[in-house]
Write a protein that holds these residues in place. Sequence first.
Motif, PDB file in Angstrom:
ATOM      1  N   MET A  58       0.854  -1.196   0.000  1.00 15.18           N
ATOM      2  CA  MET A  58       0.000   0.000   0.000  1.00 15.18           C
ATOM      3  C   MET A  58       0.882   1.235   0.000  1.00 15.18           C
ATOM      4  O   MET A  58       1.938   1.254   0.641  1.00 15.18           O
ATOM      5  N   ARG A  59       0.413   2.271  -0.691  1.00 17.16           N
ATOM      6  CA  ARG A  59       1.130   3.556  -0.712  1.00 17.16           C
ATOM      7  C   ARG A  59       0.131   4.676  -0.461  1.00 17.16           C
ATOM      8  O   ARG A  59      -0.968   4.675  -1.042  1.00 17.16           O
ATOM      9  N   ASP A  60       0.511   5.596   0.408  1.00 19.99           N
ATOM     10  CA  ASP A  60      -0.389   6.720   0.666  1.00 19.99           C
ATOM     11  C   ASP A  60       0.000   7.917  -0.189  1.00 19.99           C
ATOM     12  O   ASP A  60       0.956   7.860  -0.979  1.00 19.99           O
ATOM     13  N   GLU A  78       5.053   3.694   2.185  1.00 18.72           N
ATOM     14  CA  GLU A  78       4.647   2.370   1.711  1.00 18.72           C
ATOM     15  C   GLU A  78       4.685   1.336   2.833  1.00 18.72           C
ATOM     16  O   GLU A  78       5.553   1.372   3.707  1.00 18.72           O
ATOM     17  N   GLU A 102      -8.354  -5.777   0.833  1.00 18.57           N
ATOM     18  CA  GLU A 102      -7.738  -4.493   1.165  1.00 18.57           C
ATOM     19  C   GLU A 102      -8.032  -3.429   0.113  1.00 18.57           C
ATOM     20  O   GLU A 102      -8.032  -2.234   0.412  1.00 18.57           O
ATOM     21  N   LEU A 107      -9.395   0.705   0.900  1.00 18.44           N
ATOM     22  CA  LEU A 107      -8.441   1.796   0.706  1.00 18.44           C
ATOM     23  C   LEU A 107      -9.053   3.150   1.039  1.00 18.44           C
ATOM     24  O   LEU A 107     -10.150   3.475   0.579  1.00 18.44           O
ATOM     25  N   ARG A 129      -4.886   6.623  -1.126  1.00 16.14           N
ATOM     26  CA  ARG A 129      -4.044   5.432  -1.023  1.00 16.14           C
ATOM     27  C   ARG A 129      -4.256   4.510  -2.219  1.00 16.14           C
ATOM     28  O   ARG A 129      -5.350   4.430  -2.767  1.00 16.14           O
ATOM     29  N   ASN A 130      -3.186   3.821  -2.579  1.00 13.56           N
ATOM     30  CA  ASN A 130      -3.234   2.893  -3.704  1.00 13.56           C
ATOM     31  C   ASN A 130      -2.718   1.532  -3.280  1.00 13.56           C
ATOM     32  O   ASN A 130      -1.903   1.410  -2.355  1.00 13.56           O
ATOM     33  N   LEU A 131      -3.181   0.510  -3.979  1.00 17.29           N
ATOM     34  CA  LEU A 131      -2.652  -0.842  -3.805  1.00 17.29           C
ATOM     35  C   LEU A 131      -1.773  -1.121  -5.010  1.00 17.29           C
ATOM     36  O   LEU A 131      -2.198  -0.977  -6.165  1.00 17.29           O
TER      37      LEU A 131
END
Length: 325
Positions: free
Chosen positions: A83-85, A90, A113, A117, A121-123
């Motif tokens: 995950m990254r915000d 990360e 997940e 989100l 945020r990205n997966l």
Amino acid sequence: MWAADALILIGATFLIAGMVKGVVGMGLPTVSLAILTVTLGLRDAMAGITPQLQGLSKRIEDQRPKIREHLRKAERSVYLVLMRDGRGREVPVATAWVVAPGVVATNAHVALEFDKLQKGRNLLLRSPGERPRDFEVISVELHPGFRAFADLWKQHAPTRVHLGGGLEKLNEVPSCDVALMRVAKDAELDAPLTLAPAEALHKLGPGDVVGYVGYPLEDMAAGAVNLKAPSPTIRVGHLTGVTNFFLGRTTPERSLLVQHSMTTVGGTSGSPVLDNQGRVIAMHNAGNFVFVGGKRVPGADVNFAQRVDLVEELLTKAAASVQRV
């Protein structure tokens, strides 16, 4: 030298243990050792069962070089899920692997997940190596049996009655725990891993040598994984049982829960399990743990994977019409 009556006892023990294993799915060495300990004592019991364990160990060692080659080749197609915000921070989450152009496979409990989100945020999927590439997950598809089985388990809340009359609540092994993650159609993922055909899956059994590629993350030293240059871990072990989701013996078509001896911790969820021909036969999804000081510690060396035809059902759009327990 063993006396004739002791040899007969040992032979009968393995016969009985084989019958027990076939009915309840317990490992043959475990049942055999328990019976022999009661009748011969622990020292003689260990002496009687040691040749069987040595034979299994030799079989694994003989096949290790071959399966190691396949696992190393598969590494390129096994990605780190993270995950990254919005500020670029990360957090690694789990494991996924390329199953088709633009598509990776992982566990359903990992894919959940995506729907959780928060804004910004990205997966992501990150390839291994010194020059990793990132791919944003744009959609996920869970096997419909995942939520259906969880609801069924919750509704019936299975228990086991002890001799003293007490009830033990049984823990669920997440079932149909597979999902697909999709990235942009023009994304150049690595080569898809090969899925084992149905005839090979139907022949799986205890003692088969297998291995997985994944990213163990939970309570690992040095942060578990180098996010700038991910390197997956390889494990080799053997199958301990192949049953239905209730740990019972059934037909090959319904034997979708693959049990194995390979160590598991958080992060290895979604790892592809390969046979000695380099084909994916299952996807690791859960393990046995005990809690020590509030932390999970791997328990018995019997962990769980979902047979790979559940993934194929999603790929072929057959999952909704093929529900097997």
